[in-house]
Design a protein around this motif. Structure first.
Motif, PDB file in Angstrom:
ATOM      1  N   PHE A  66       0.811  -1.187   0.078  1.00 53.87           N
ATOM      2  CA  PHE A  66       0.070   0.079  -0.034  1.00 53.87           C
ATOM      3  C   PHE A  66       0.992   1.314  -0.046  1.00 53.87           C
ATOM      4  CE2 PHE A  66      -2.414   3.362   1.575  1.00 53.87           C
ATOM      5  CZ  PHE A  66      -3.668   3.320   1.049  1.00 53.87           C
ATOM      6  N   LEU A  67       1.867   1.265   0.802  1.00 52.76           N
ATOM      7  CA  LEU A  67       2.979   2.536   0.931  1.00 52.76           C
ATOM      8  C   LEU A  67       3.511   2.795  -0.495  1.00 52.76           C
ATOM      9  CD1 LEU A  67       4.306   4.647   2.613  1.00 52.76           C
ATOM     10  CD2 LEU A  67       5.807   2.759   3.323  1.00 52.76           C
ATOM     11  N   GLU A  68       4.245   1.569  -0.975  1.00 48.79           N
ATOM     12  CA  GLU A  68       4.733   1.675  -2.276  1.00 48.79           C
ATOM     13  C   GLU A  68       3.775   1.991  -3.355  1.00 48.79           C
ATOM     14  OE1 GLU A  68       6.838  -1.655  -2.657  1.00 48.79           O
ATOM     15  OE2 GLU A  68       8.422  -1.293  -1.129  1.00 48.79           O
ATOM     16  N   GLY A  69       2.608   1.770  -3.164  1.00 50.51           N
ATOM     17  CA  GLY A  69       1.529   2.140  -4.444  1.00 50.51           C
ATOM     18  C   GLY A  69       1.227   3.776  -4.189  1.00 50.51           C
ATOM     19  N   TRP A  70       1.395   4.234  -2.861  1.00 52.26           N
ATOM     20  CA  TRP A  70       1.220   5.541  -2.591  1.00 52.26           C
ATOM     21  C   TRP A  70       2.530   6.203  -3.249  1.00 52.26           C
ATOM     22  CZ3 TRP A  70       1.148   7.809   3.138  1.00 52.26           C
ATOM     23  CH2 TRP A  70       1.040   9.363   3.082  1.00 52.26           C
ATOM     24  N   ILE A  92       2.968  21.773  -5.066  1.00 47.12           N
ATOM     25  CA  ILE A  92       2.884  20.497  -5.741  1.00 47.12           C
ATOM     26  C   ILE A  92       3.029  19.181  -5.112  1.00 47.12           C
ATOM     27  CG2 ILE A  92       5.233  20.550  -6.597  1.00 47.12           C
ATOM     28  CD1 ILE A  92       2.258  19.775  -8.805  1.00 47.12           C
ATOM     29  N   LEU A  93       4.062  19.097  -3.782  1.00 51.85           N
ATOM     30  CA  LEU A  93       4.365  17.914  -3.156  1.00 51.85           C
ATOM     31  C   LEU A  93       2.962  17.896  -2.334  1.00 51.85           C
ATOM     32  CD1 LEU A  93       7.960  18.753  -1.868  1.00 51.85           C
ATOM     33  CD2 LEU A  93       7.180  17.115  -3.694  1.00 51.85           C
ATOM     34  N   VAL A  94       2.457  18.778  -1.735  1.00 47.31           N
ATOM     35  CA  VAL A  94       1.063  18.500  -0.922  1.00 47.31           C
ATOM     36  C   VAL A  94      -0.106  17.718  -1.915  1.00 47.31           C
ATOM     37  CG1 VAL A  94      -0.925  19.582   0.575  1.00 47.31           C
ATOM     38  CG2 VAL A  94       1.441  20.369   0.462  1.00 47.31           C
ATOM     39  N   LEU A  95       0.055  18.439  -3.112  1.00 48.27           N
ATOM     40  CA  LEU A  95      -1.212  17.874  -3.994  1.00 48.27           C
ATOM     41  C   LEU A  95      -0.714  16.599  -4.528  1.00 48.27           C
ATOM     42  CD1 LEU A  95      -2.095  20.956  -6.020  1.00 48.27           C
ATOM     43  CD2 LEU A  95      -3.306  20.035  -4.196  1.00 48.27           C
ATOM     44  N   GLY A  96       0.516  16.312  -4.807  1.00 46.97           N
ATOM     45  CA  GLY A  96       1.019  14.781  -5.375  1.00 46.97           C
ATOM     46  C   GLY A  96       0.824  13.673  -4.216  1.00 46.97           C
ATOM     47  N   GLY A  97       1.018  14.099  -2.977  1.00 46.83           N
ATOM     48  CA  GLY A  97       0.897  13.474  -2.101  1.00 46.83           C
ATOM     49  C   GLY A  97      -0.426  12.820  -1.691  1.00 46.83           C
ATOM     50  N   PHE A  98      -1.376  13.737  -1.848  1.00 47.11           N
ATOM     51  CA  PHE A  98      -2.796  13.723  -1.498  1.00 47.11           C
ATOM     52  C   PHE A  98      -3.397  12.640  -2.828  1.00 47.11           C
ATOM     53  CE2 PHE A  98      -7.173  14.982  -2.325  1.00 47.11           C
ATOM     54  CZ  PHE A  98      -7.878  14.485  -1.396  1.00 47.11           C
ATOM     55  N   LEU A  99      -3.096  13.117  -3.898  1.00 41.89           N
ATOM     56  CA  LEU A  99      -3.510  12.215  -5.066  1.00 41.89           C
ATOM     57  C   LEU A  99      -2.953  11.176  -5.261  1.00 41.89           C
ATOM     58  CD1 LEU A  99      -4.213  15.214  -7.787  1.00 41.89           C
ATOM     59  CD2 LEU A  99      -5.887  14.035  -6.265  1.00 41.89           C
ATOM     60  N   GLY A 100      -1.589  10.910  -4.752  1.00 36.06           N
ATOM     61  CA  GLY A 100      -0.837   9.602  -4.788  1.00 36.06           C
ATOM     62  C   GLY A 100      -1.352   8.585  -3.811  1.00 36.06           C
ATOM     63  N   LEU A 101      -2.205   9.060  -2.976  1.00 40.05           N
ATOM     64  CA  LEU A 101      -2.848   8.199  -2.035  1.00 40.05           C
ATOM     65  C   LEU A 101      -3.904   7.097  -2.895  1.00 40.05           C
ATOM     66  CD1 LEU A 101      -3.891   9.992   1.202  1.00 40.05           C
ATOM     67  CD2 LEU A 101      -2.380   7.954   1.042  1.00 40.05           C
ATOM     68  N   LEU A 102      -4.337   7.732  -3.965  1.00 40.49           N
ATOM     69  CA  LEU A 102      -5.317   6.692  -4.340  1.00 40.49           C
ATOM     70  C   LEU A 102      -4.753   5.607  -4.988  1.00 40.49           C
ATOM     71  CD1 LEU A 102      -7.005   9.607  -6.852  1.00 40.49           C
ATOM     72  CD2 LEU A 102      -7.975   8.429  -5.034  1.00 40.49           C
ATOM     73  N   TRP A 103      -3.496   5.526  -5.482  1.00 40.56           N
ATOM     74  CA  TRP A 103      -2.803   4.271  -5.845  1.00 40.56           C
ATOM     75  C   TRP A 103      -2.269   3.417  -4.899  1.00 40.56           C
ATOM     76  CZ3 TRP A 103      -2.741   8.691  -8.650  1.00 40.56           C
ATOM     77  CH2 TRP A 103      -2.681   8.521 -10.154  1.00 40.56           C
ATOM     78  N   GLY A 104      -2.391   3.846  -3.310  1.00 34.18           N
ATOM     79  CA  GLY A 104      -2.184   2.787  -2.426  1.00 34.18           C
ATOM     80  C   GLY A 104      -2.987   1.527  -2.678  1.00 34.18           C
ATOM     81  N   PRO A 105      -4.602   1.441  -2.540  1.00 35.00           N
ATOM     82  CA  PRO A 105      -4.925   0.201  -2.618  1.00 35.00           C
ATOM     83  C   PRO A 105      -4.439  -0.749  -3.862  1.00 35.00           C
ATOM     84  CG  PRO A 105      -6.571   2.101  -2.252  1.00 35.00           C
ATOM     85  CD  PRO A 105      -5.387   2.842  -2.303  1.00 35.00           C
ATOM     86  N   TRP A 106      -4.326   0.198  -5.077  1.00 38.16           N
ATOM     87  CA  TRP A 106      -3.694  -0.350  -5.957  1.00 38.16           C
ATOM     88  C   TRP A 106      -2.534  -1.271  -6.046  1.00 38.16           C
ATOM     89  CZ3 TRP A 106       0.163  -0.137 -10.102  1.00 38.16           C
ATOM     90  CH2 TRP A 106      -0.057  -0.904 -11.293  1.00 38.16           C
ATOM     91  N   GLY A 107      -1.714  -0.586  -5.328  1.00 35.80           N
ATOM     92  CA  GLY A 107      -0.460  -1.304  -4.907  1.00 35.80           C
ATOM     93  C   GLY A 107      -0.492  -2.592  -4.120  1.00 35.80           C
ATOM     94  N   TRP A 108      -1.584  -2.496  -3.222  1.00 29.75           N
ATOM     95  CA  TRP A 108      -1.992  -3.626  -2.479  1.00 29.75           C
ATOM     96  C   TRP A 108      -2.540  -4.921  -3.225  1.00 29.75           C
ATOM     97  CZ3 TRP A 108      -6.923  -6.006  -1.759  1.00 29.75           C
ATOM     98  CH2 TRP A 108      -6.955  -6.800  -0.843  1.00 29.75           C
ATOM     99  N   LEU A 109      -3.448  -4.473  -4.560  1.00 28.65           N
ATOM    100  CA  LEU A 109      -3.961  -5.100  -5.259  1.00 28.65           C
ATOM    101  C   LEU A 109      -2.813  -6.028  -5.901  1.00 28.65           C
ATOM    102  CD1 LEU A 109      -6.802  -6.129  -5.674  1.00 28.65           C
ATOM    103  CD2 LEU A 109      -6.996  -4.303  -7.490  1.00 28.65           C
ATOM    104  N   VAL A 110      -1.823  -5.180  -6.681  1.00 34.06           N
ATOM    105  CA  VAL A 110      -0.938  -5.937  -7.286  1.00 34.06           C
ATOM    106  C   VAL A 110      -0.050  -7.095  -6.644  1.00 34.06           C
ATOM    107  CG1 VAL A 110       1.476  -5.470  -8.436  1.00 34.06           C
ATOM    108  CG2 VAL A 110      -0.577  -3.831  -8.693  1.00 34.06           C
TER     109      VAL A 110
END
Length: 533
Positions: A66-70, A92-110
């Motif tokens: 999950f963390l690596e997906g983020w 931009i780091l704040v925005l990128g970090g916030f939107l990057g969270l969306l890939w957390g579940p995808w990382g877990w799913l992979v």
């Protein structure tokens, strides 16, 4: 030999280190950005996710995946939006970090689907589940309040004819599914020897699906041509000087038998309903070239409902002046044209060039009907800047009868970045999805025109040009499957993930030992009850 062994041991140790893995995931997540313009290596999209997925499948725990997906999502967001860094700076780091969270579940799913030595069945399921998960992420972040659909993976295929054909069936969403499915299959081929046959079969299925779309997708009928001129004044300081240059370039178009002249976003820095002198000057140009002008206002004023504020508006001006056809921009750029939750995030204006004052939103889309030589009633669907990224807006305009899509844009703030090329490429996708030619007119480039199948028409006006250009735009009749059916791949993705959830739920309920534990808990509770109570 000892030196080589020591090097291998060092490499293995570093690759297992959380710090080194985190850095690797950050870089791997950024790789897909190179498939987009201006780098524009479209084929790279089909392998760009493989390094990231290889790392995710070997994550030691689900939490780490999950963390690596983020972290990978952060890398992707920063790379795709790197042209925003001069404007947003550290924010931009704040925005990128916030939107990057969306890939957390995808990382877990992979990790769930590809870890260890997945069976053939799990590999086949992964070819559907992982693209579906990615597509849900793209859907969520496509809300304009979350940044909008900039950098959708399928958009990297804007100049690949088979992918554009696929877009006519299921929009950019279907292309994204294909790209992630190919990356999934290649990841399995490179890492799991026991499931390579399944991966090859999945990749073959992708090829068959593309071929079927190419053959089955409805063909549009030719409906003649329209002659459209784009006026691009270039990088000029001051709204008055920009207006003067646009006026000069428009005069040069006289006598060229046109159907429409288009100016870019913010081409008029005043409200034409209050500045009759400017409206009269544009009307004089309309009389001189013999067709209406579609200009764009960015100024304090009021809309057709009487609301006051700063509106961005596409306005049609004919020989007699304002025609009454006007479209007020509905989807605004977060932080560029308004700040979401300004009370909490207003500090962004102190660290970058975020909007100091919010623009007002329009309330409905508009199809404008032009008088003139082309069938006497050419119907155009206006979009303003950021809105050309939204497939649903162009689809709705075509369903409302638009024959030609016109996007007015300005990326002058980002001249020496990838943004102008990326923005112009979106018009090719909107054209292919809807089967309607699309004009992308800007103040400072890149201005371009695309035909009904997403093919480029004529020569674009680059960021170094201050010029006008006339394009012979092929028109089309008929509708695409995407216009008829909408974003059906999104619903398919939801169905795939729902089926996975149901399957895992049933497996959990049937897990051995659950039936024995429940009675034991009941017995413990009963033994504590005292007689007579």
């Amino acid at each position: 030999m000892r030196v080589e062994a020591a090097r291998r041991e060092t490499w293995v140790r570093r690759s297992a280190s959380p710090v080194w893995r985190g850095f690797g995931v950050l870089v791997a997540g950024a790789l897909p950005a190179f498939a987009f313009p201006e780098s524009d290596v479209a084929w790279f999209a089909y392998i760009a996710l493989v390094p990231w997925m290889m790392l995710l499948r070997t994550a030691p725990t689900g939490r780490r995946a999950f963390l690596e997906g983020w972290i990978g999502g952060l890398g992707f967001m920063l790379a795709v939006h790197q042209w925003l860094i001069p404007s947003l700076h550290v924010f931009i780091l704040v925005l990128g970090g916030f939107l990057g969270l969306l890939w957390g579940p995808w990382g877990w799913l992979v990790r769930v689907m590809l870890r260890g030595r997945p069976s053939v069945l799990r590999t086949v399921a992964a070819m559907g589940v992982l693209p579906a998960g990615w597509l849900i992420i793209e859907t969520v972040r496509s809300f304009d309040g979350l940044g909008g659909p900039w950098g959708l993976l399928g958009a990297s295929q804007w100049d690949v004819p088979p992918a554009l054909r696929l877009a006519s069936v299921g929009g950019v969403w279907l292309v994204s599914l294909l790209v992630v499915a190919v990356n999934t299959g290649l990841t399995v081929l490179l890492t799991v020897s026991t499931a390579r046959t399944a991966a090859v079969s999945g990749l073959a299925a992708c090829a068959v699906a593309v071929s079927a779309a190419w053959i089955w997708a409805p063909r549009l009928e030719n409906a003649g041509h329209a002659r459209v001129a784009i006026v691009q004044p270039g990088v000029i300081g001051g709204v008055e000087r920009r207006f003067d240059r646009s006026e000069e370039l428009t005069r040069s178009l006289a006598g060229q038998d046109l159907d429409l002249v288009v100016w870019g976003e913010s081409s008029v820095g005043r409200d034409l309903t209050n500045r009759r002198d400017l409206a009269n000057r544009i009307a004089a140009l309309s009389r001189q070239v013999g067709v209406p002008l579609l200009v764009n206002m960015d100024a304090p004023g009021s809309d057709q409902a009487g609301r006051t504020g700063i509106f961005k508006s596409a306005v049609l001006v004919g020989p007699e002046g304002l025609t009454g056809d006007r479209y007020d921009k509905m989807r605004l750029v977060p932080f560029g044209e308004y700040i979401p939750m300004r009370d909490a995030l207003g500090w962004a204006t102190s660290v970058g060039k975020a909007a100091s004052q919010d623009r007002r939103r329009g309330t409905r889309q508009t199809v404008m009907v032009l008088p003139g030589p082309f069938l006497d009633r050419l119907r155009i669907g206006p979009l303003i800047c950021f809105e050309s990224a939204f497939p649903d807006m162009s689809r709705q305009l075509v369903r409302d009868g638009a024959q030609l899509l016109v996007a007015q844009s300005s990326t002058s703030t980002f001249q020496r970045s990838w943004a102008p090329e990326q923005h112009a490429s979106l018009a090719a996708l909107r054209a292919a999805e809807t089967g309607r030619p699309t004009v992308h007119a800007t103040l400072t480039g890149v201005s371009a025109v695309y035909g009904p199948e997403g093919e480029r028409i004529g020569t674009p006006l680059g960021t170094e040009r201050s010029a006008s250009a006339v394009y012979e735009v092929p028109m089309a009749r008929g509708t695409t499957a995407f216009v008829d059916l909408g974003a059906w791949p999104l619903y398919g993705a939801l169905g795939v993930l729902a089926a996975l959830g149901a399957f895992e739920g049933v497996r959990y309920l049937r897990r051995p030992g659950r039936e024995r534990r429940a009675p034991r808990a009941h017995t413990v509770r009963a033994s504590k009850e005292r007689p007579g109570r």
